[in-house]
Design a protein around this motif. Structure first.
Motif, mmCIF file in Angstrom:
data_model
loop_
_atom_site.group_PDB
_atom_site.id
_atom_site.type_symbol
_atom_site.label_atom_id
_atom_site.label_comp_id
_atom_site.label_asym_id
_atom_site.label_seq_id
_atom_site.Cartn_x
_atom_site.Cartn_y
_atom_site.Cartn_z
ATOM 1 N N UNK B 19 0.823 -1.306 -0.036
ATOM 2 C CA UNK B 19 0.018 -0.019 -0.060
ATOM 3 C C UNK B 19 0.792 1.488 0.006
ATOM 4 N N UNK B 20 1.482 1.458 1.227
ATOM 5 C CA UNK B 20 2.277 2.689 1.034
ATOM 6 C C UNK B 20 3.373 3.030 0.232
ATOM 7 N N UNK B 21 4.178 1.860 0.075
ATOM 8 C CA UNK B 21 5.248 2.166 -0.876
ATOM 9 C C UNK B 21 4.702 2.444 -2.190
ATOM 10 N N UNK B 22 3.586 1.790 -2.510
ATOM 11 C CA UNK B 22 2.972 1.744 -3.802
ATOM 12 C C UNK B 22 2.513 3.355 -3.907
ATOM 13 N N UNK B 23 1.738 3.688 -2.753
ATOM 14 C CA UNK B 23 1.391 5.154 -2.859
ATOM 15 C C UNK B 23 2.442 6.071 -2.973
ATOM 16 N N UNK B 24 3.610 5.891 -2.477
ATOM 17 C CA UNK B 24 4.664 6.831 -2.584
ATOM 18 C C UNK B 24 5.094 6.741 -4.040
ATOM 19 N N UNK B 25 5.024 5.675 -4.622
ATOM 20 C CA UNK B 25 5.259 5.439 -5.969
ATOM 21 C C UNK B 25 4.477 6.349 -6.907
ATOM 22 N N UNK B 26 3.481 6.277 -6.541
ATOM 23 C CA UNK B 26 2.269 6.930 -7.330
ATOM 24 C C UNK B 26 2.718 8.613 -7.062
ATOM 25 N N UNK B 29 5.281 9.219 -9.586
ATOM 26 C CA UNK B 29 4.791 9.317 -11.098
ATOM 27 C C UNK B 29 3.652 10.703 -11.126
ATOM 28 N N UNK B 30 3.171 11.008 -10.168
ATOM 29 C CA UNK B 30 2.225 12.260 -10.266
ATOM 30 C C UNK B 30 2.993 13.272 -10.173
ATOM 31 N N UNK B 31 4.354 13.501 -9.925
ATOM 32 C CA UNK B 31 5.264 14.532 -9.907
ATOM 33 C C UNK B 31 5.101 15.275 -8.959
ATOM 34 N N UNK B 32 4.150 14.661 -7.632
ATOM 35 C CA UNK B 32 4.354 15.624 -6.665
ATOM 36 C C UNK B 32 5.556 15.605 -5.803
ATOM 37 N N UNK B 33 5.800 16.562 -4.986
ATOM 38 C CA UNK B 33 6.757 16.836 -4.434
ATOM 39 C C UNK B 33 6.757 16.615 -2.670
ATOM 40 N N UNK B 34 7.480 15.749 -2.170
ATOM 41 C CA UNK B 34 7.491 15.745 -0.633
ATOM 42 C C UNK B 34 8.935 15.851 -0.478
ATOM 43 N N UNK B 35 9.178 16.200 0.875
ATOM 44 C CA UNK B 35 10.370 16.377 1.545
ATOM 45 C C UNK B 35 11.525 15.551 1.470
ATOM 46 N N UNK B 112 -2.688 2.471 -1.543
ATOM 47 C CA UNK B 112 -1.954 2.552 -2.637
ATOM 48 C C UNK B 112 -2.236 3.675 -3.735
ATOM 49 N N UNK B 113 -3.391 4.033 -3.596
ATOM 50 C CA UNK B 113 -3.913 5.133 -4.311
ATOM 51 C C UNK B 113 -4.081 6.575 -3.471
ATOM 52 N N UNK B 114 -3.703 6.730 -2.345
ATOM 53 C CA UNK B 114 -3.506 7.797 -1.642
ATOM 54 C C UNK B 114 -2.276 8.414 -1.691
ATOM 55 N N UNK B 115 -1.712 8.930 -2.916
ATOM 56 C CA UNK B 115 -0.305 9.704 -3.161
ATOM 57 C C UNK B 115 -0.485 10.979 -2.678
ATOM 58 N N UNK B 116 -1.478 11.580 -2.478
ATOM 59 C CA UNK B 116 -1.722 12.893 -2.064
ATOM 60 C C UNK B 116 -1.472 12.748 -0.464
#
Lengths: 278, 150
Positions: B19-26, B29-35, B112-116
């Motif tokens: 879940x979470x690793x896939x979410x981080x992967x997403x 992919x979404x080009x969102x930026x995290x620290x 896995x879908x909660x990239x945000x």
């Protein structure tokens, strides 16, 4: 008291003479008048060395782990705390009931701080009861150490535990005596895993304290042996009491070792567990 | 790997593979930026995370620790995260009891879908830990510079 001692000597002698048991574990005198030590009686005449007084405090159940495959059953005198320790080790699949011959002795409470929180003076598992059970007096505050520490501020708690564990010499006596700490191999002996070093430092000592508490945590039978054997006299029950207090807050009345069947808190789950994580 | 002497927080996130690793992967992919302070350690299941991992992370110089897994009911192994929930509810309280600030340890359910949500959590935790400053508790100063093979 003397009546009871005579009954205990008689029972041990009878068991050893009949050949039902290989040996009997009880309490013997030491050179200090206010201390007793575990006594292993192998011959009927050894029963005369048995002692039962207000200083018969040491827990003797953990010695069963030193003889896992006995030829004959092992006789053990069990008070309330010893019976809970035996339940604990049977639930953990470390000892077998058929290897034990349990001589139940309802305890009259000893002159020790940890006996003030005792909830079971009468043995919970036994083969024969040597004298009549007496009701256990209302225990004092079950979490007396944890409550005292919880009243402090966060920095105060860290300072408190730092002061406590700075004195720890990491002799692991608390682990060796604890009936819940019954793993065949212990992580503190495996230095290559890197969880914790061998050096004597504040961080390693604190981590040992927390880890020991968490490993025992839900399986602690509250016998207080860890504090009794600590050569530095550290109040380490404060850590296990905190875990038990939290479990009791989360799922209601929880007590370990009252029988050999009920599951450990961390060994099972409930779909309706409290969810504090978002 | 050496732990740099800086005031910028170092945060370890134990992320469940499914879940979470896939979410981080997403999130990537979404080009969102995290620290970049959040360092991800992939584990097969959040139930794999031993409470000693958290102590060891603090010991070896981390300022914050996250444990992330599937939402209850979504575990790839059916029941893993239910055990996580019990274990870390107790562990969080025990750490607090021992004087570790509650802001330094977080457990979160991120699918896995909660990239945000992953990005927001990473930002939130980093901000919180940055405010708390470098962790000194449980830290092993003698081993601050770890050897290359560790």
């Amino acid at each position: 008291m003397n009546d009871n001692l005579a009954k205990m000597r008689e029972a041990a002698k009878r068991a050893l003479e009949s050949g039902d048991v290989g040996y009997v574990i009880g309490w013997g005198a030491t050179k200090f008048p206010d201390k007793t030590s575990p006594l292993f009686m192998r011959k009927p005449e050894d029963a005369e060395r048995l002692v039962w007084n207000e200083y018969a405090i040491p827990g003797i159940a953990k010695y069963l782990l030193d003889d896992l495959y006995p030829d004959k059953p092992i006789g053990v005198f069990v008070r309330g705390c010893d019976s809970r320790a035996i339940n604990r080790m049977m639930k953990d699949n470390r000892i077998k009931r058929e290897n034990l011959r349990l001589l139940g002795i309802p305890c009259d409470g000893k002159d020790d701080e940890r006996c003030t929180i005792c909830r079971n003076r009468n043995p919970l598992v036994y083969d024969e009861l040597l004298w009549d059970e007496a009701p256990t007096p209302e225990p004092k505050d079950r979490y007396f150490r944890a409550n005292a520490v919880e009243a402090m501020s966060a920095d105060g708690r860290y300072a408190y535990w730092s002061e406590v564990f700075d004195q720890c010499i990491r002799c692991y006596a608390c682990r060796n005596i604890c009936p819940a700490c019954n793993c065949k191999e212990c992580y503190v002996d495996m230095t290559a895993t890197g969880f914790q070093g061998k050096q004597h430092s504040r961080s390693d000592n604190l981590i040992f304290g927390v880890t020991r508490a968490f490993h025992v945590g839900d399986r602690c039978i509250e016998c207080g042996e860890c504090e009794r054997v600590c050569p530095m006299g550290l109040p380490i029950m404060g850590q296990t009491q905190k875990i038990l207090k939290d479990i009791n807050e989360l799922v209601g009345d929880y007590e370990s070792g009252v029988d050999a069947e009920s599951e450990n808190y961390l060994g099972v789950f409930d779909l309706d567990d409290k969810d504090e994580f978002m | 790997m050496s732990v740099k002497e800086t005031n910028d927080p170092k945060i370890i996130a134990f992320c469940c593979n499914w879940c979470t690793y896939t979410g981080a992967d997403l999130a990537g992919l979404n080009r969102s930026h995290y620290p970049e302070n959040v360092h991800i350690v992939r584990v097969p299941c959040s139930g794999r995370v031993n409470p000693q991992f958290i102590l060891r992370a603090f010991r070896n110089g981390c300022d914050g620790v996250m444990v992330c897994g599937c939402h209850p009911g979504d575990c790839h192994y059916s029941t893993g995260n239910y055990f996580t929930r019990r274990r870390f509810t107790l562990m969080k309280r025990l750490l607090e009891y021992n004087g570790i600030d509650p802001g330094r340890f977080h457990a979160r359910w991120i699918s896995g879908s909660e990239a945000g949500k992953f990005r927001d959590t990473a930002e939130e935790v980093t901000a919180m830990v940055r405010k708390l400053g470098p962790n000194t508790r449980y830290r092993e100063y003698a081993r601050r510079e770890m050897s290359a093979d560790e």
